[in-house]
Design a protein around this motif. Structure first.
Motif, PDB file in Angstrom:
ATOM      1  N   PHE A   1       0.086  12.223 -13.338  1.00  0.00           N
ATOM      2  CA  PHE A   1       0.939  11.180 -13.557  1.00  0.00           C
ATOM      3  C   PHE A   1       0.679  10.664 -15.044  1.00  0.00           C
ATOM      4  CE2 PHE A   1       2.008  10.636  -9.260  1.00  0.00           C
ATOM      5  CZ  PHE A   1       3.245  10.222  -9.146  1.00  0.00           C
ATOM      6  N   THR A   2      -0.679  10.735 -15.542  1.00  0.00           N
ATOM      7  CA  THR A   2      -1.208  10.134 -16.666  1.00  0.00           C
ATOM      8  C   THR A   2      -0.608  11.182 -18.076  1.00  0.00           C
ATOM      9  OG1 THR A   2      -3.046   9.281 -15.961  1.00  0.00           O
ATOM     10  CG2 THR A   2      -3.133   9.588 -18.299  1.00  0.00           C
ATOM     11  N   LYS A   3      -0.699  12.543 -17.576  1.00  0.00           N
ATOM     12  CA  LYS A   3      -0.300  13.493 -18.523  1.00  0.00           C
ATOM     13  C   LYS A   3       1.271  13.548 -18.751  1.00  0.00           C
ATOM     14  CE  LYS A   3       0.616  18.494 -18.526  1.00  0.00           C
ATOM     15  NZ  LYS A   3       0.609  19.690 -17.365  1.00  0.00           N
ATOM     16  N   HIS A   4       1.919  13.382 -17.727  1.00  0.00           N
ATOM     17  CA  HIS A   4       3.385  13.493 -18.092  1.00  0.00           C
ATOM     18  C   HIS A   4       4.018  11.925 -18.718  1.00  0.00           C
ATOM     19  CE1 HIS A   4       3.293  16.982 -15.411  1.00  0.00           C
ATOM     20  NE2 HIS A   4       3.961  17.606 -16.215  1.00  0.00           N
TER      21      HIS A   4
ATOM     22  N   PHE B   1      10.246   4.716 -16.620  1.00  0.00           N
ATOM     23  CA  PHE B   1      10.080   4.160 -15.425  1.00  0.00           C
ATOM     24  C   PHE B   1       8.967   4.994 -14.350  1.00  0.00           C
ATOM     25  CE2 PHE B   1      11.511   3.416 -10.589  1.00  0.00           C
ATOM     26  CZ  PHE B   1      11.393   2.211 -10.693  1.00  0.00           C
ATOM     27  N   LEU B   2       7.957   4.427 -14.034  1.00  0.00           N
ATOM     28  CA  LEU B   2       6.979   4.959 -13.215  1.00  0.00           C
ATOM     29  C   LEU B   2       6.866   4.858 -11.791  1.00  0.00           C
ATOM     30  CD1 LEU B   2       4.184   6.683 -13.431  1.00  0.00           C
ATOM     31  CD2 LEU B   2       3.025   4.489 -13.989  1.00  0.00           C
ATOM     32  N   PHE B   3       7.218   5.528 -10.917  1.00  0.00           N
ATOM     33  CA  PHE B   3       7.461   5.182  -9.376  1.00  0.00           C
ATOM     34  C   PHE B   3       6.612   6.353  -8.668  1.00  0.00           C
ATOM     35  CE2 PHE B   3       9.619   5.095  -5.607  1.00  0.00           C
ATOM     36  CZ  PHE B   3       9.827   3.655  -5.227  1.00  0.00           C
ATOM     37  N   PRO B   4       5.130   5.957  -8.323  1.00  0.00           N
ATOM     38  CA  PRO B   4       4.512   6.913  -7.702  1.00  0.00           C
ATOM     39  C   PRO B   4       4.533   7.247  -6.332  1.00  0.00           C
ATOM     40  CG  PRO B   4       3.030   5.173  -8.117  1.00  0.00           C
ATOM     41  CD  PRO B   4       4.511   4.678  -8.629  1.00  0.00           C
ATOM     42  N   SER B   5       5.440   6.363  -5.551  1.00  0.00           N
ATOM     43  CA  SER B   5       5.680   6.189  -4.258  1.00  0.00           C
ATOM     44  C   SER B   5       5.689   7.578  -3.606  1.00  0.00           C
ATOM     45  CB  SER B   5       6.621   5.127  -3.498  1.00  0.00           C
ATOM     46  OG  SER B   5       6.919   5.502  -2.428  1.00  0.00           O
ATOM     47  N   SER B   6       5.092   8.353  -2.494  1.00  0.00           N
ATOM     48  CA  SER B   6       5.713   9.559  -1.978  1.00  0.00           C
ATOM     49  C   SER B   6       5.940   9.404  -0.536  1.00  0.00           C
ATOM     50  CB  SER B   6       4.297  10.244  -1.806  1.00  0.00           C
ATOM     51  OG  SER B   6       3.433   9.484  -1.162  1.00  0.00           O
TER      52      SER B   6
ATOM     53  N   PRO C   1       0.548  -1.278   0.093  1.00  0.00           N
ATOM     54  CA  PRO C   1      -0.100   0.195   0.040  1.00  0.00           C
ATOM     55  C   PRO C   1       0.746   1.285  -0.049  1.00  0.00           C
ATOM     56  CG  PRO C   1      -0.995  -1.593   1.457  1.00  0.00           C
ATOM     57  CD  PRO C   1       0.382  -2.047   1.097  1.00  0.00           C
ATOM     58  N   GLU C   2       2.057   1.253   0.838  1.00  0.00           N
ATOM     59  CA  GLU C   2       2.658   2.667   0.931  1.00  0.00           C
ATOM     60  C   GLU C   2       3.507   2.978  -0.266  1.00  0.00           C
ATOM     61  OE1 GLU C   2       5.437  -0.813   2.264  1.00  0.00           O
ATOM     62  OE2 GLU C   2       3.434  -0.289   2.695  1.00  0.00           O
ATOM     63  N   LYS C   3       3.533   1.905  -1.199  1.00  0.00           N
ATOM     64  CA  LYS C   3       4.208   2.260  -2.433  1.00  0.00           C
ATOM     65  C   LYS C   3       3.323   2.543  -3.485  1.00  0.00           C
ATOM     66  CE  LYS C   3       8.362   0.837  -1.227  1.00  0.00           C
ATOM     67  NZ  LYS C   3       9.526   1.667  -0.952  1.00  0.00           N
ATOM     68  N   GLU C   4       2.073   2.614  -3.417  1.00  0.00           N
ATOM     69  CA  GLU C   4       1.000   3.271  -3.972  1.00  0.00           C
ATOM     70  C   GLU C   4       0.920   2.719  -5.574  1.00  0.00           C
ATOM     71  OE1 GLU C   4       0.500   7.796  -2.039  1.00  0.00           O
ATOM     72  OE2 GLU C   4       2.451   7.298  -2.973  1.00  0.00           O
TER      73      GLU C   4
ATOM     74  N   LEU D   1       8.141  15.214 -12.375  1.00  0.00           N
ATOM     75  CA  LEU D   1       7.737  15.059 -10.680  1.00  0.00           C
ATOM     76  C   LEU D   1       6.207  15.468 -10.998  1.00  0.00           C
ATOM     77  CD1 LEU D   1      10.708  16.903  -9.041  1.00  0.00           C
ATOM     78  CD2 LEU D   1       9.904  14.297  -8.806  1.00  0.00           C
ATOM     79  N   CYS D   2       5.370  14.629 -10.218  1.00  0.00           N
ATOM     80  CA  CYS D   2       3.860  14.987 -10.312  1.00  0.00           C
ATOM     81  C   CYS D   2       3.397  14.910  -9.062  1.00  0.00           C
ATOM     82  CB  CYS D   2       3.158  13.582 -10.719  1.00  0.00           C
ATOM     83  SG  CYS D   2       4.051  13.228 -12.595  1.00  0.00           S
ATOM     84  N   LYS D   3       2.146  15.589  -8.798  1.00  0.00           N
ATOM     85  CA  LYS D   3       1.569  15.807  -7.662  1.00  0.00           C
ATOM     86  C   LYS D   3       1.189  14.430  -7.032  1.00  0.00           C
ATOM     87  CE  LYS D   3      -0.805  20.153  -9.441  1.00  0.00           C
ATOM     88  NZ  LYS D   3      -2.034  20.607  -9.738  1.00  0.00           N
ATOM     89  N   THR D   4       1.214  14.210  -5.610  1.00  0.00           N
ATOM     90  CA  THR D   4       1.403  13.053  -5.062  1.00  0.00           C
ATOM     91  C   THR D   4      -0.316  12.616  -5.183  1.00  0.00           C
ATOM     92  OG1 THR D   4       2.571  13.682  -3.150  1.00  0.00           O
ATOM     93  CG2 THR D   4       1.224  11.904  -2.864  1.00  0.00           C
ATOM     94  N   ARG D   5      -0.346  11.256  -5.582  1.00  0.00           N
ATOM     95  CA  ARG D   5      -1.587  10.670  -6.069  1.00  0.00           C
ATOM     96  C   ARG D   5      -2.473  10.988  -6.856  1.00  0.00           C
ATOM     97  NH1 ARG D   5      -2.334   6.165  -3.487  1.00  0.00           N
ATOM     98  NH2 ARG D   5      -4.467   6.060  -3.920  1.00  0.00           N
TER      99      ARG D   5
END
Length: 383
Positions: free
Chosen positions: A329-332, A277-282, A212-215, A320-324
């Motif tokens: 994320f999709t745009k970039h 590479f896609l890594f959304p973890s905050s 969960p914490e890795k989103e 860098l994208c806004k958290t969650r």
């Protein structure tokens, strides 16, 4: 200067995570430079015998973070081992049982002590639905660390966060490096496409714990939100193991593959054979996988939070994208997947950045810091 370092940790090789890898590299550096050390660590998932400078103890997995083990140490055994070793510095890398023993021994015998902070456990509490423990956790962490002479943190954001909690007066950044001869674009191979039956022209990659914490849900939702013409030509490859693997792998299809846990050459080849590479973890204190991806020649789409924000140069090595924020994320992600030229430009810049992160330089600076703490302690007790 006579230096003998006792290291207390809740994770160590052959466990595979950022802390274990970092400490293994540290002890390798100490060994190459003929600096004596002894590591006190729990057994991992599989029992590992004590070898040379590594003392092992039976352990249980930590409730919501199994990579950390709660050791069941034998105090008399540790005491005897430390009395024989006679450490001149104690480095504690865990606030759990072994760390408590290292702290107790150092205070009792007036040995200079440093600690390293690796994990934002307070952030994890939200993902495991126990946020009410946060206040108690901070009280404990501040109490635990107050007796150390210096605290090492992996990034500026971690230092700022701890400073805001009046954590400690002496917080020093101990960054991370990367073996850029191991993680390298030259390991790109068509075997990855064959192995995972990937027919799409682009590979979007996530590497990390499936937890969960890795989103990870943000990565999957981002992929599904891509414009149709981009998504149809993209394969999402998710590498890792964890408590949510069974849950998410049920969504696997011809465009999304869960590989499970990978390491070594297999992992290096997957990095090099991917496109983005896609890594959304905050919640990262550093973000080792981000540096591995960059060394492998991948631009990175990451969260503008935690340690990751200090690794990505927005608009040059990734975004860098806004958290969650799935839309962001999709745009970039779409921007880079749809622009081959820009993606290649970012990839080269990412690799160049990774080349500046030398483990030897980072450990040399840490050693200087160790010496400072030891000298300061000698002066204090000789005054």
């Amino acid at each position: 200067m006579d230096v003998r370092i006792a290291i207390f940790t809740d994770t160590y090789s052959p466990e595979i995570n950022g802390v274990a890898k970092t400490l293994q590299r540290l002890t390798g550096y100490l060994e190459r430079n003929q600096i004596e050390f002894k590591v006190f660590a729990p057994d991992g998932k599989t029992s590992v015998p004590a070898v040379g400078q590594i003392e092992r103890f039976a352990s249980l997995p930590f409730l919501f973070y199994p990579e950390c083990r709660i050791a069941l140490p034998n105090p008399s055994h540790i005491k005897q081992s430390l009395e024989q070793f006679k450490p001149t510095l104690i480095h504690v890398a865990t606030p759990l049982n072994l760390g408590l023993y290292g702290l107790h021994y150092g205070k009792k015998h007036h040995i200079p002590m440093v600690a390293s902070y690796h994990t934002h456990f307070d952030d994890y509490l939200h993902y495991y639905h126990i946020p009410f423990l946060q206040k108690w956790l901070w009280k404990y962490m501040i109490w635990f660390h107050r007796s150390f002479e210096r605290i090492y943190v992996p990034s500026e954001s971690t230092r700022d966060k701890l400073s805001n909690h009046s954590f400690h007066e002496d917080l020093e950044i101990w960054g991370r490096g990367i073996d850029h001869t191991y993680y390298t674009p030259i390991k790109k191979t068509d075997e990855i496409r064959q192995k995972y039956q990937i027919s799409q022209s682009k590979i979007l990659l996530y590497v990390g714990r499936i937890a969960p914490e890795k989103e990870v849900d943000i990565a999957i939702r981002t992929f599904h939100s891509l414009p149709r013409h981009i998504k149809d030509d993209t394969h999402l490859l998710i590498v890792g193991d964890g408590p949510q693997l069974k849950l998410w792998s049920g969504h696997q299809n011809e465009q999304m593959t869960f590989t499970g846990f990978l390491e070594g050459e297999q992992l290096a080849n997957v990095y090099a054979s991917s496109d983005l590479f896609l890594f959304p973890s905050s919640t990262e204190t550093f973000g080792n996988v981000v540096l591995e991806a960059m060394a492998s020649g991948l631009p990175v789409i990451g969260a503008n939070a935690g340690g990751v924000q200090h690794l990505i140069d927005h608009g040059k090595t990734g975004y860098l994208c806004k958290t969650r924020d799935v839309k962001d994320f999709t745009k970039h992600t779409a921007m880079l997947l749809d622009d081959h030229s820009r993606r290649n430009q970012f990839a080269k810049a990412a690799r160049q950045f990774a080349l500046t992160k030398s483990w030897d330089e980072i450990f040399a600076q840490l050693l200087i810091s160790y010496y400072e703490v030891i000298k300061r302690n000698v002066k204090l007790h000789s005054a």
